[in-house]
Write a protein that holds these residues in place. Structure first.
Motif, PDB file in Angstrom:
ATOM      1  N   UNK A  91      48.638  25.020  36.683  1.00 58.44           N
ATOM      2  CA  UNK A  91      48.065  23.716  36.312  1.00 58.44           C
ATOM      3  C   UNK A  91      48.798  23.240  35.063  1.00 58.44           C
ATOM      4  N   UNK A  92      48.563  21.983  34.665  1.00 57.05           N
ATOM      5  CA  UNK A  92      49.227  21.499  33.439  1.00 57.05           C
ATOM      6  C   UNK A  92      48.840  22.333  32.208  1.00 57.05           C
ATOM      7  N   UNK A  93      47.694  23.016  32.307  1.00 54.01           N
ATOM      8  CA  UNK A  93      47.293  23.871  31.185  1.00 54.01           C
ATOM      9  C   UNK A  93      47.907  25.265  31.301  1.00 54.01           C
ATOM     10  N   UNK A  94      48.315  25.600  32.502  1.00 55.02           N
ATOM     11  CA  UNK A  94      48.919  26.930  32.704  1.00 55.02           C
ATOM     12  C   UNK A  94      50.288  26.760  33.356  1.00 55.02           C
ATOM     13  N   UNK A  95      51.225  26.302  32.543  1.00 50.74           N
ATOM     14  CA  UNK A  95      52.578  26.058  33.051  1.00 50.74           C
ATOM     15  C   UNK A  95      53.270  27.371  33.406  1.00 50.74           C
TER      16      UNK A  95
ATOM     17  N   UNK B  35      51.933  37.925  26.130  1.00 52.20           N
ATOM     18  CA  UNK B  35      50.574  38.143  26.631  1.00 52.20           C
ATOM     19  C   UNK B  35      50.544  38.574  28.091  1.00 52.20           C
ATOM     20  N   UNK B  36      51.447  38.015  28.919  1.00 49.10           N
ATOM     21  CA  UNK B  36      51.364  38.277  30.362  1.00 49.10           C
ATOM     22  C   UNK B  36      52.035  39.574  30.778  1.00 49.10           C
ATOM     23  N   UNK B  37      53.167  39.913  30.166  1.00 55.36           N
ATOM     24  CA  UNK B  37      53.964  40.993  30.738  1.00 55.36           C
ATOM     25  C   UNK B  37      53.345  42.377  30.582  1.00 55.36           C
ATOM     26  N   UNK B  38      52.475  42.543  29.600  1.00 54.12           N
ATOM     27  CA  UNK B  38      51.768  43.831  29.497  1.00 54.12           C
ATOM     28  C   UNK B  38      50.984  44.055  30.783  1.00 54.12           C
ATOM     29  N   UNK B  39      50.170  43.060  31.144  1.00 56.98           N
ATOM     30  CA  UNK B  39      49.362  43.172  32.351  1.00 56.98           C
ATOM     31  C   UNK B  39      50.211  43.221  33.606  1.00 56.98           C
ATOM     32  N   UNK B  40      51.241  42.348  33.659  1.00 53.10           N
ATOM     33  CA  UNK B  40      52.110  42.303  34.841  1.00 53.10           C
ATOM     34  C   UNK B  40      52.726  43.655  35.170  1.00 53.10           C
ATOM     35  N   UNK B  41      53.372  44.249  34.145  1.00 51.17           N
ATOM     36  CA  UNK B  41      54.095  45.477  34.459  1.00 51.17           C
ATOM     37  C   UNK B  41      53.100  46.589  34.744  1.00 51.17           C
TER      38      UNK B  41
ATOM     39  N   UNK C   3      52.687  32.540  38.481  1.00 52.07           N
ATOM     40  CA  UNK C   3      52.763  32.574  37.019  1.00 52.07           C
ATOM     41  C   UNK C   3      54.181  32.313  36.524  1.00 52.07           C
ATOM     42  N   UNK C   4      55.136  32.951  37.171  1.00 52.15           N
ATOM     43  CA  UNK C   4      56.514  32.859  36.678  1.00 52.15           C
ATOM     44  C   UNK C   4      57.186  31.544  37.051  1.00 52.15           C
TER      45      UNK C   4
END
Lengths: 326, 326
Positions: free
Chosen positions: B170-174, B272-278, B164-165
């Protein structure tokens, strides 16, 4: 044979008889002696002296890689060593391929490869039960490469490799690890049983050696040590003299019922992926070994790793034999 | 204030004033003293003694985390220390969240966070130019976790995080790294210029500290040290008392023209991502810290890491100031 192996009383005994004598170009691990890169005169004298004294680690290494005949003098041995490490016109990658072929696909192909040509259920289960542990160590070793490198092309290569081998990309592109487990299940063993089976001692020792290598050595050496092993399934080795491929490709034939479909799925993945994997990795190794002036370290570490791999593949067979006699 | 910082002549001077005094529960790095886990009586005596002697590292640490007032005696200090490290009913994860809020989102929010509420171009460029280096170290630190752990859930978590980082799906999920570079480009700087800009000294020192931490400490501490930092963009901290979020979410509004679209894309990803990540990482940390009896090491390492992070965020602002005055 240069000399006998009677005199084992020196400082060269290690956990594994393979360990200790392979970092010969910059450092002789058996006794700690170091040599300037390319100084084959002194290296030859060093080896000759220890061989004369029947030192086990030095003698075994010479027997395995250089010659089983006693050389006339140190100078003659230096010459042979120099020739052995000479990259020739093909460069490092070609040297690695040829050394790999000698060890696994030469006049005495590795017994596991011979068994895998038309494998029994026990051979495949030996593969599954030991290789699950290998793949988990694989991730750790490759992660050390990512942890230590500052080169984005290396990072991206390793990340893709770990995704392919262990993480998986999607339900359509399962990881090799998952395909391995499914092969085991198709042969009648529950996943839980596979996962809870401890590795054999030889597998355990081999994985420990790779782990320590990845932890302690330069990442470019680790890269060679690990991805050089992917040559095992590289079918293009035939073009460089390998006497056989990893398995007889006829068993992948959709109409052939010799192995289960899940076995075909697993073997096909390696058959298709490892050519690219090892080629791309060895391109990076060649580039950075040169840039970092580490070509000779890389050669020595590669030889160490294929020794460990030889032993690990024997553990797969040993497991198969245990299953057959159970 | 417990005592002044006049007497700097002891063994506590390090590269960074933040380093050296935070592994207090099992080992006081300032002087090497060790304490049994939970032995706050002796820890209090130890700190009290050094504070009385005006030892810089000990005094700074106490001022920052415990109290700026001189305590009556060692016993009183022990009590305060014990309370500080007490997990309470919320457990380790809640303790981490509250400590993070105190340091970055309390009565004195971090100046970079204040600047990011409605960021100037220079603030965002300071972010880009320093954070590219942070993300590359991020991959190395998380790779060390994968290299050292034997737990598949941890391996899979880290692999997904690195994809992710840094790797991208994919091109849709850079990757966040790619989104960061695009944000920089949208602000008028060529990618090549970004990539060839060296980090500021404070960024460099911070990354070195994290690198050494990942190399030398247990993976569960590294996991806390790194993923604890993802709390910076965790908007749920507001529910635990944070006075503001990482930025004013109104700037993400499609109709709002305060920032470029590429900036919105980058900030939205973290939002959006870091809530779940941490959350997911700290769940794993809590589980394994308990299992491995490393909760107090984890607390100490977390405090060390947020000190380093504080300094690193200041480097982003310093870069912004340089750009503004250029």
């Amino acid at each position: 044979m240069i000399s006998s192996t009677r005199n084992l009383g020196r400082s060269c005994q290690r956990n594994s008889p393979f360990e200790g004598a392979v970092f010969v170009l910059t450092k002789c691990s058996a006794c700690g002696s170091t040599f300037p890169i390319g100084d084959y005169d002194h290296l030859g004298e060093h080896y000759y002296k220890f061989a004369e004294e029947s030192d086990m680690a030095h003698v075994m290494w010479l027997n395995r890689y250089i010659t089983r005949k006693k050389t006339e003098n140190a100078k003659a041995l230096s010459k042979i060593l120099s020739n052995y490490f000479d990259l020739g016109s093909g460069g490092l990658q070609k040297w690695i391929r040829l050394r790999f072929i000698e060890r696994f696909y030469g006049s005495h192909p590795h017994p596991f490869v011979v068994a895998l040509q038309h494998p029994t259920r026990a051979t495949l289960l030996g593969y599954v039960l030991e290789h699950q542990h290998f793949l988990r160590q694989w991730v750790r070793s490759c992660s050390y490469i990512m942890a230590k490198t500052e080169n984005t092309d290396v990072t991206m290569y390793e990340l893709d490799n770990i995704n392919t081998e262990f993480g998986g990309y999607s339900p359509e592109r399962l990881s090799h690890y998952e395909l391995l487990l499914r092969m085991g299940e198709s042969l009648g063993i529950y996943r839980q049983k596979i996962l809870s089976t401890e590795p054999l001692p030889d597998t355990k020792t081999s994985l420990k050696t790779w782990d320590e290598l990845a932890k302690n050595e330069h990442w470019v050496e680790t890269m060679t040590a690990m991805h050089g092993l992917e040559l095992i399934a590289d079918r293009t080795l035939r073009g460089d003299g390998a006497v056989m491929s990893y398995f007889d490709p006829v068993i992948l034939n959709p109409k052939d019922r010799e192995v289960t479909d899940a076995t075909k799925d697993f073997l096909r993945e390696g058959y298709e992926a490892d050519v690219g994997h090892s080629k791309e990795a060895l391109d990076l190794v060649e580039k950075y070994a040169k840039e970092l002036n580490k070509t000779e370290d890389v050669q020595a570490t590669f030889l160490k790793s294929i020794n460990v791999f030889h032993r690990y593949l024997m553990a797969r067979l040993q497991r198969a034999e245990q299953l057959e006699s159970a």
